[in-house]
Design an enzyme around this catalytic site. Sequence first.
Site, mmCIF file in Angstrom:
data_model
loop_
_atom_site.group_PDB
_atom_site.id
_atom_site.type_symbol
_atom_site.label_atom_id
_atom_site.label_comp_id
_atom_site.label_asym_id
_atom_site.label_seq_id
_atom_site.Cartn_x
_atom_site.Cartn_y
_atom_site.Cartn_z
ATOM 1 N N ARG A 120 90.556 7.921 82.904
ATOM 2 C CA ARG A 120 89.138 8.191 83.162
ATOM 3 C C ARG A 120 88.599 7.484 84.404
ATOM 4 O O ARG A 120 87.568 7.875 84.927
ATOM 5 C CB ARG A 120 88.314 7.778 81.937
ATOM 6 C CG ARG A 120 88.674 8.590 80.735
ATOM 7 C CD ARG A 120 88.057 8.029 79.478
ATOM 8 N NE ARG A 120 86.663 8.407 79.312
ATOM 9 C CZ ARG A 120 85.888 7.921 78.360
ATOM 10 N NH1 ARG A 120 86.350 7.024 77.514
ATOM 11 N NH2 ARG A 120 84.638 8.308 78.260
ATOM 12 N N GLN A 126 87.386 12.613 87.229
ATOM 13 C CA GLN A 126 86.009 12.651 86.683
ATOM 14 C C GLN A 126 85.596 14.049 86.203
ATOM 15 O O GLN A 126 85.046 14.172 85.122
ATOM 16 C CB GLN A 126 84.989 12.166 87.719
ATOM 17 C CG GLN A 126 85.319 10.843 88.382
ATOM 18 C CD GLN A 126 85.016 9.648 87.522
ATOM 19 O OE1 GLN A 126 83.879 9.438 87.180
ATOM 20 N NE2 GLN A 126 86.007 8.880 87.172
ATOM 21 N N ASP A 129 86.872 14.801 82.632
ATOM 22 C CA ASP A 129 86.690 13.796 81.571
ATOM 23 C C ASP A 129 85.898 14.382 80.399
ATOM 24 O O ASP A 129 84.677 14.240 80.310
ATOM 25 C CB ASP A 129 85.989 12.567 82.164
ATOM 26 C CG ASP A 129 85.880 11.426 81.168
ATOM 27 O OD1 ASP A 129 86.230 11.629 79.987
ATOM 28 O OD2 ASP A 129 85.439 10.341 81.569
ATOM 29 N N SER A 132 83.900 11.968 78.066
ATOM 30 C CA SER A 132 82.563 11.607 78.549
ATOM 31 C C SER A 132 81.573 12.747 78.375
ATOM 32 O O SER A 132 80.436 12.526 77.938
ATOM 33 C CB SER A 132 82.609 11.193 80.022
ATOM 34 O OG SER A 132 83.201 9.926 80.155
ATOM 35 N N TYR A 227 87.811 -0.354 77.735
ATOM 36 C CA TYR A 227 87.445 -0.232 76.329
ATOM 37 C C TYR A 227 87.271 -1.615 75.716
ATOM 38 O O TYR A 227 87.664 -2.626 76.299
ATOM 39 C CB TYR A 227 88.530 0.526 75.555
ATOM 40 C CG TYR A 227 88.639 1.973 75.960
ATOM 41 C CD1 TYR A 227 87.731 2.908 75.478
ATOM 42 C CD2 TYR A 227 89.624 2.399 76.839
ATOM 43 C CE1 TYR A 227 87.814 4.241 75.849
ATOM 44 C CE2 TYR A 227 89.713 3.739 77.224
ATOM 45 C CZ TYR A 227 88.804 4.646 76.713
ATOM 46 O OH TYR A 227 88.879 5.958 77.091
HETATM 47 P P1 NAD Z 1 84.098 4.073 73.285
HETATM 48 O O1 NAD Z 1 83.664 5.365 72.686
HETATM 49 O O2 NAD Z 1 85.506 3.692 73.203
HETATM 50 O O3 NAD Z 1 83.230 2.907 72.589
HETATM 51 C C1 NAD Z 1 81.833 2.957 72.591
HETATM 52 C C2 NAD Z 1 81.324 1.557 72.847
HETATM 53 O O4 NAD Z 1 81.523 0.760 71.669
HETATM 54 C C3 NAD Z 1 82.039 0.823 73.967
HETATM 55 O O5 NAD Z 1 81.096 0.485 74.968
HETATM 56 C C4 NAD Z 1 82.632 -0.402 73.291
HETATM 57 O O6 NAD Z 1 82.613 -1.556 74.115
HETATM 58 C C5 NAD Z 1 81.722 -0.562 72.102
HETATM 59 N N1 NAD Z 1 82.263 -1.378 71.010
HETATM 60 C C6 NAD Z 1 83.501 -1.358 70.460
HETATM 61 N N2 NAD Z 1 83.601 -2.275 69.486
HETATM 62 C C7 NAD Z 1 82.390 -2.868 69.379
HETATM 63 C C8 NAD Z 1 81.867 -3.870 68.531
HETATM 64 N N3 NAD Z 1 82.601 -4.471 67.602
HETATM 65 N N4 NAD Z 1 80.591 -4.236 68.714
HETATM 66 C C9 NAD Z 1 79.813 -3.645 69.658
HETATM 67 N N5 NAD Z 1 80.249 -2.684 70.478
HETATM 68 C C10 NAD Z 1 81.526 -2.296 70.336
HETATM 69 O O7 NAD Z 1 83.615 3.952 74.791
HETATM 70 P P2 NAD Z 1 83.417 5.092 75.875
HETATM 71 O O8 NAD Z 1 82.025 5.584 75.833
HETATM 72 O O9 NAD Z 1 84.499 6.093 75.739
HETATM 73 O O10 NAD Z 1 83.589 4.280 77.204
HETATM 74 C C11 NAD Z 1 84.723 3.457 77.366
HETATM 75 C C12 NAD Z 1 84.815 2.921 78.743
HETATM 76 O O11 NAD Z 1 85.228 3.903 79.645
HETATM 77 C C13 NAD Z 1 83.533 2.363 79.309
HETATM 78 O O12 NAD Z 1 83.871 1.201 80.037
HETATM 79 C C14 NAD Z 1 83.076 3.404 80.247
HETATM 80 O O13 NAD Z 1 82.251 2.879 81.266
HETATM 81 C C15 NAD Z 1 84.411 3.801 80.784
HETATM 82 N N6 NAD Z 1 84.339 5.069 81.460
HETATM 83 C C16 NAD Z 1 84.622 5.028 82.778
HETATM 84 C C17 NAD Z 1 84.553 6.186 83.487
HETATM 85 C C18 NAD Z 1 84.834 6.151 84.925
HETATM 86 O O14 NAD Z 1 85.288 5.175 85.452
HETATM 87 N N7 NAD Z 1 84.538 7.196 85.614
HETATM 88 C C19 NAD Z 1 84.239 7.381 82.874
HETATM 89 C C20 NAD Z 1 83.978 7.381 81.522
HETATM 90 C C21 NAD Z 1 84.037 6.204 80.818
#
Ligand code: NAD
Length: 395
Positions: A120, A126, A129, A132, A227
Amino acid sequence: MQVSVLKETAPGERRVALVPETVAKLRAAGLDVVIETGAGEGAWFTDDSYADAGATVGSRADALAAEVVLMVGKPDQAAVAAFRPGQVIIGLLAPLTDPDLAAGLAAAGVTALSLDMIPRTLPRAQPMDALSSQANIAGYKAAVLAAAEYGRFFPLLITAAGTARPARVLVLGTGVAGLQAIGTARRLGALVSAYDVRPETRTEAESVGATFIELSSVGPASGAGGYARDLSEDERMAQQQELAGHIARHDIIITTAQVPGRRPPVLVTDDALKAMAAGSVIVDMGASELGGNVAGSVPGEKVVTESGVTIIGASGLASSMAAAASSMYARNISALLLYLVKDGALALDGEDELQAGVIITADGAIVHPALSPAHENPAAGDPAAGDTASQGPTA
Ligand code: NAD
């Protein structure tokens, strides 16, 4: 090259892998597109609209026979049995939490590409994804659901009949879904707070209008690939206890916390629920058959506790906005497909970082390093992490 779209068979799944707009794009790139009859009806795309865009509408057998078969969720057993060696299938196949499916696809000789494995952070990935795009929709719908369920207003309202204070919303987990839930609740006028174990999410949460809560009892828990990591038992309990005080001060809680390949962490305990005011509403986006972020939440159901707190077990939120979710998913999967096509044919290259990230089976074997027995698979060692555990945001 013939590309097909299967009608989804999972209960409650209304999305479709291509929409007419994307059919036209694939046709322009020289691909033939076969759509299974009725594949788009759950998202209000008619067979005629696909035909008008240049697709052939055919039977399930026709769709199963194409060189490349597109889908949203996992194929059912009958579909896997019908696949033949050399075919390519693309969808959200959740191989980390459903290694049996990956093994079945390898045994069928299929080359399987799983969109939920896309690297991702690669800029060129992007547009592909899907985690997202679907999490964005789910986060929006979670806030709207909470507002619809709540028996008071989200915004501050000053009227001749008195003043209504704004709702206080707490979003737990500020990944893609959480950030969209924050933004949506803010646009509805609520006061929004947010918390995540990854401290780097603070500026993102603040930029969409939340006040970030820091817990003193739990340190940063950022894991690999952006993550969160799984918390230890001590960390989990400390987090639950400290969060309970914050939870009691809010009217609405939206939980989105996920750790890839693991059971969703419980953030709202029974004790925390008891401390909430009657009439409070919780939308648990982590809800699955393995549990959720909230004690007592049931996926797909609304539960009202004895103390009057409504818990919505919000699985399948993206599917509940099937037209928008399908349009975005179709752009994601088309972007991947067009990335893989050279001169009208698939040109797979395992040396390419993006492709190596998504190809999970090839030539009769599981080829993804994260699925090899030598790799520390996060789903391994957690027998509860079966095929219903989400690998990413609840889609
Ligand atoms: P996810 O669905 O895996 O998790 C959702 C959120 O839950 C996360 O922010 C995680 O830190 C949080 N979490 C997990 N355990 C927890 C706990 N015990 N207490 C509180 N919060 C908790 O996450 P996601 O939405 O798929 O995103 C994952 C990562 O991927 C993020 O860093 C996001 O910025 C990144 N991302 C990057 C890009 C990119 O670089 N273009 C694109 C999409 C996502």
